[in-house]
Scaffold this motif. Structure first.
Motif, PDB file in Angstrom:
ATOM      1  N   ILE A 140      -9.251 -11.524  30.708  1.00  0.00           N
ATOM      2  CA  ILE A 140      -8.377 -12.693  30.585  1.00  0.00           C
ATOM      3  C   ILE A 140      -8.499 -13.233  29.159  1.00  0.00           C
ATOM      4  N   VAL A 141      -7.354 -13.527  28.556  1.00  0.00           N
ATOM      5  CA  VAL A 141      -7.365 -14.045  27.185  1.00  0.00           C
ATOM      6  C   VAL A 141      -7.255 -15.566  27.248  1.00  0.00           C
ATOM      7  N   VAL A 142      -8.184 -16.243  26.590  1.00  0.00           N
ATOM      8  CA  VAL A 142      -8.196 -17.714  26.572  1.00  0.00           C
ATOM      9  C   VAL A 142      -8.009 -18.155  25.126  1.00  0.00           C
ATOM     10  N   GLY A 152      -9.970 -19.006  17.567  1.00  0.00           N
ATOM     11  CA  GLY A 152      -9.537 -19.677  18.792  1.00  0.00           C
ATOM     12  C   GLY A 152      -9.100 -18.758  19.909  1.00  0.00           C
ATOM     13  N   VAL A 153      -9.322 -17.440  19.777  1.00  0.00           N
ATOM     14  CA  VAL A 153      -8.903 -16.504  20.818  1.00  0.00           C
ATOM     15  C   VAL A 153     -10.135 -15.847  21.423  1.00  0.00           C
ATOM     16  N   LEU A 154     -10.303 -15.974  22.737  1.00  0.00           N
ATOM     17  CA  LEU A 154     -11.475 -15.376  23.396  1.00  0.00           C
ATOM     18  C   LEU A 154     -11.008 -14.392  24.456  1.00  0.00           C
ATOM     19  N   ILE A 155     -11.478 -13.160  24.356  1.00  0.00           N
ATOM     20  CA  ILE A 155     -11.132 -12.142  25.355  1.00  0.00           C
ATOM     21  C   ILE A 155     -12.284 -12.131  26.358  1.00  0.00           C
ATOM     22  N   CYS A 156     -11.989 -12.538  27.603  1.00  0.00           N
ATOM     23  CA  CYS A 156     -13.057 -12.760  28.583  1.00  0.00           C
ATOM     24  C   CYS A 156     -13.033 -11.658  29.640  1.00  0.00           C
ATOM     25  N   ILE A 184      -3.985 -19.712  28.881  1.00  0.00           N
ATOM     26  CA  ILE A 184      -4.512 -18.491  29.515  1.00  0.00           C
ATOM     27  C   ILE A 184      -3.443 -17.427  29.347  1.00  0.00           C
ATOM     28  N   GLU A 185      -3.871 -16.209  29.002  1.00  0.00           N
ATOM     29  CA  GLU A 185      -2.887 -15.152  28.821  1.00  0.00           C
ATOM     30  C   GLU A 185      -3.337 -13.867  29.463  1.00  0.00           C
ATOM     31  N   GLU A 186      -2.352 -13.118  29.910  1.00  0.00           N
ATOM     32  CA  GLU A 186      -2.569 -11.749  30.380  1.00  0.00           C
ATOM     33  C   GLU A 186      -3.033 -10.907  29.180  1.00  0.00           C
ATOM     34  N   PHE A 187      -3.973 -10.001  29.407  1.00  0.00           N
ATOM     35  CA  PHE A 187      -4.481  -9.127  28.348  1.00  0.00           C
ATOM     36  C   PHE A 187      -3.497  -7.978  28.133  1.00  0.00           C
ATOM     37  N   LEU A 188      -3.082  -7.791  26.888  1.00  0.00           N
ATOM     38  CA  LEU A 188      -2.135  -6.713  26.576  1.00  0.00           C
ATOM     39  C   LEU A 188      -2.847  -5.585  25.854  1.00  0.00           C
ATOM     40  N   GLU A 189      -2.384  -4.349  26.117  1.00  0.00           N
ATOM     41  CA  GLU A 189      -2.983  -3.194  25.435  1.00  0.00           C
ATOM     42  C   GLU A 189      -1.932  -2.455  24.621  1.00  0.00           C
ATOM     43  N   ASP A 191      -0.992  -0.782  20.299  1.00  0.00           N
ATOM     44  CA  ASP A 191      -1.207  -0.942  18.853  1.00  0.00           C
ATOM     45  C   ASP A 191      -0.601  -2.265  18.415  1.00  0.00           C
ATOM     46  N   GLU A 192      -1.285  -2.948  17.498  1.00  0.00           N
ATOM     47  CA  GLU A 192      -0.725  -4.194  16.967  1.00  0.00           C
ATOM     48  C   GLU A 192       0.096  -3.905  15.717  1.00  0.00           C
ATOM     49  N   VAL A 193       1.194  -4.628  15.569  1.00  0.00           N
ATOM     50  CA  VAL A 193       2.016  -4.524  14.358  1.00  0.00           C
ATOM     51  C   VAL A 193       2.324  -5.931  13.853  1.00  0.00           C
ATOM     52  N   HIS A 213      -6.176  -4.877  10.437  1.00  0.00           N
ATOM     53  CA  HIS A 213      -7.403  -4.461  11.127  1.00  0.00           C
ATOM     54  C   HIS A 213      -8.256  -5.709  11.236  1.00  0.00           C
ATOM     55  N   LYS A 214      -8.214  -6.340  12.425  1.00  0.00           N
ATOM     56  CA  LYS A 214      -8.807  -7.687  12.554  1.00  0.00           C
ATOM     57  C   LYS A 214     -10.310  -7.685  12.753  1.00  0.00           C
ATOM     58  N   ARG A 215     -10.855  -6.605  13.355  1.00  0.00           N
ATOM     59  CA  ARG A 215     -12.290  -6.621  13.675  1.00  0.00           C
ATOM     60  C   ARG A 215     -13.103  -6.274  12.444  1.00  0.00           C
ATOM     61  N   PRO A 223     -16.804  -8.707  15.988  1.00  0.00           N
ATOM     62  CA  PRO A 223     -15.997  -9.927  16.060  1.00  0.00           C
ATOM     63  C   PRO A 223     -14.704  -9.872  15.240  1.00  0.00           C
ATOM     64  N   ASN A 224     -13.756 -10.733  15.632  1.00  0.00           N
ATOM     65  CA  ASN A 224     -12.507 -10.885  14.892  1.00  0.00           C
ATOM     66  C   ASN A 224     -12.745 -11.537  13.542  1.00  0.00           C
ATOM     67  N   THR A 225     -11.928 -11.180  12.562  1.00  0.00           N
ATOM     68  CA  THR A 225     -12.011 -11.781  11.229  1.00  0.00           C
ATOM     69  C   THR A 225     -10.615 -12.255  10.850  1.00  0.00           C
ATOM     70  N   VAL A 281       5.231 -10.350  21.956  1.00  0.00           N
ATOM     71  CA  VAL A 281       4.680 -11.227  20.920  1.00  0.00           C
ATOM     72  C   VAL A 281       3.289 -11.702  21.338  1.00  0.00           C
ATOM     73  N   LEU A 282       2.277 -11.434  20.480  1.00  0.00           N
ATOM     74  CA  LEU A 282       0.925 -11.974  20.698  1.00  0.00           C
ATOM     75  C   LEU A 282       0.840 -13.375  20.140  1.00  0.00           C
ATOM     76  N   GLU A 283       1.453 -13.556  18.990  1.00  0.00           N
ATOM     77  CA  GLU A 283       1.421 -14.868  18.327  1.00  0.00           C
ATOM     78  C   GLU A 283       2.499 -14.896  17.274  1.00  0.00           C
ATOM     79  N   TYR A 284       2.905 -16.113  16.926  1.00  0.00           N
ATOM     80  CA  TYR A 284       3.725 -16.307  15.729  1.00  0.00           C
ATOM     81  C   TYR A 284       2.840 -16.922  14.665  1.00  0.00           C
TER      82      TYR A 284
END
Ligand code: AMP
Ligand code: GLY
Length: 425
Positions: A140-142, A152-156, A184-189, A191-193, A213-215, A223-225, A281-284
């Protein structure tokens, strides 16, 4: 003409470099800038959290154009404030920047406008969160509602860890200030663009696509960067995908914002997950990405200032942006410890030799100048950026340049572009 850029990172260094190449620009001022930006622009101090100070600076400098780099001044309303003083400024209004500054707003906006995104719930209390989280499957994405500089994004992995995350966000224990809303968000799988486009409030013009490449760790671990590296090629998106994203995501976003009375002028950055269902869309973000901009601007053949002017004047529909074929990459060199705590003030060597490698530009993210010496001053320190005929050539050039650069504790990922290289072979 004189151009003022607000910000102090690698993105702003790349913007200053690109703006300076415009035939119409005679002077570039950057506030507050950094040690590398000072080599291409006049840097003046300013506090990017202080709206009045930024307005005073712009009034004193009287630029013909101001470009806003980071999200914080946009969310404070710097564009509205400068426009109220009759100044030309590139970026969205405070209301339009809510696409980035409130994740709850962005999700509800996407739902109203039928823009594909993960299913979600926006919660304003722990009781509501407890009720809603029961309907989601793990992971679950919080997400914190407000700006959180990537934290501010936690993958639980379970509902219990999601509850713990939400408690931390509502109480302020996690980010330092208490969130009013948690998503709360559904976890998506997939490639990110990073799909960035310019918008004049009605029309959109896509920039070259990029993949971040966020990690912190190789193989996308840890962790995310803020972003450890990026590449841009036209083949990131398969044939016809750019048109699909424009038609189903970017254009409806800009149309929806206009219809709701908050037209979006600026860079619309759609962070997409290429899922089995298609792009979602993950985020704007309401601004240029960092480090996407470093790689994207290296491929831009059109005059950046002309393009930003067209956005401000609402005539983007008549412009087409030109891009060099081939590829570009930006590999970030960071301080040891980042994204946790790190030390600064270490001298950086090899910048001159690195810059002589064909196709290479070294953009500074966190540096300052002490006498004639450039020293580290941030977590992300440099964005070693290179263009080439192919992704392989661009990567070879960037890593060759990186090999010339040294500072105590230097860290960089050696696998930028790994997904694209794996697909090819
Ligand atoms: P954001 O700030 O919303 O882009 O989130 C930061 C990062 O968290 C994204 O780049 C993704 O890697 C990851 N992320 C965010 N939302 C989701 C989601 N719904 N499913 C999977 N990963 C996500
Ligand atoms: N590279 C991700 C961002 O700019 O938010």
């Amino acid at each position: 003409m004189k151009v003022l850029i607000l910000g102090s990172g690698g993105r702003e260094h790349a913007l200053a470099w690109a703006v300076k190449r415009s035939r119409r620009v005679t002077e570039v001022v950057c506030a507050p800038g950094n040690g590398g930006i000072a080599q291409v622009a006049r840097c003046v101090p300013v506090d990017l959290k202080d709206l009045d100070a930024m307005v005073r600076l712009a009034e004193a400098e009287q630029p013909a154009l101001t470009i806003v780099g980071p999200e914080l001044p946009l969310s404070l309303g710097i564009v509205d404030a400068l426009q109220a003083c009759n100044m030309r400024v590139f970026g969205p209004s405070r209301e339009a920047a809510r696409l980035e500054s409130s994740k709850g707003f962005a999700k509800q906006f996407m739902k109203r406008n039928k823009i594909p995104t993960a299913s979600y719930a926006v919660c304003t209390s722990m009781a509501e969160f407890e009720r809603e989280v029961a309907t989601f499957h793990a992971p679950i994405v919080v997400k914190a509602d407000g700006l959180a500089a990537g934290k501010g994004v936690l993958i639980c992995e379970s509902r219990n860890t999601a509850l713990e995350a939400a408690r931390g966000l509502f109480s302020g224990a996690l980010l330092g200030s208490a969130e009013q809303q948690v998503v709360i968000e559904e976890f998506l799988e997939g490639d990110e663009v990073s799909f960035l486009c310019l918008s004049d409030g009605k029309n959109v013009a896509p920039l070259a696509p990029a993949q971040d490449h966020k990690r912190i760790g190789e193989g996308d671990t840890g962790p995310n960067t803020g972003g450890m590296g990026v590449y841009s090629t036209d083949t990131i998106l398969e044939h016809g995908m750019t048109e699909w994203i424009l038609h189903h995501i970017a254009e409806p976003t800009v149309r929806g914002m206009a219809e709701e009375g908050t037209p979006f002028v600026g860079v619309l950055y759609c962070g997409l997950m290429m899922t089995a269902r298609g792009p979602e869309v993950l985020e704007y973000n309401a601004r240029f990405g960092d480090p996407e901009t470093q790689a994207i601007l290296l491929r831009m053949e059109s005059d950046l200032v002309d393009a930003l002017d067209a956005c401000i004047d609402g005539r983007l529909g008549q412009s087409t942006l030109r891009w060099s074929p081939g590829a570009s990459v930006c590999v970030v060199a960071s301080s040891s410890g980042y994204p946790g705590s790190y030390k600064t003030g270490f001298p950086i060597s090899g910048l001159g030799t690195a810059a002589q490698i064909p196709g290479v530009q070294v953009f500074h993210s966190g540096t300052s100048r002490v006498g004639s010496q450039i020293v580290t001053s941030g977590g992300r320190v440099l964005g070693v950026t290179a263009a080439g005929d192919s992704l392989r050539q661009a990567l070879d050039r960037a890593y060759q340049a990186m090999g010339e650069i040294q500072f105590e504790g230097i860290y960089f990922r050696r696998d930028i572009g790994h997904r694209a290289l794996a697909k090819k072979s």
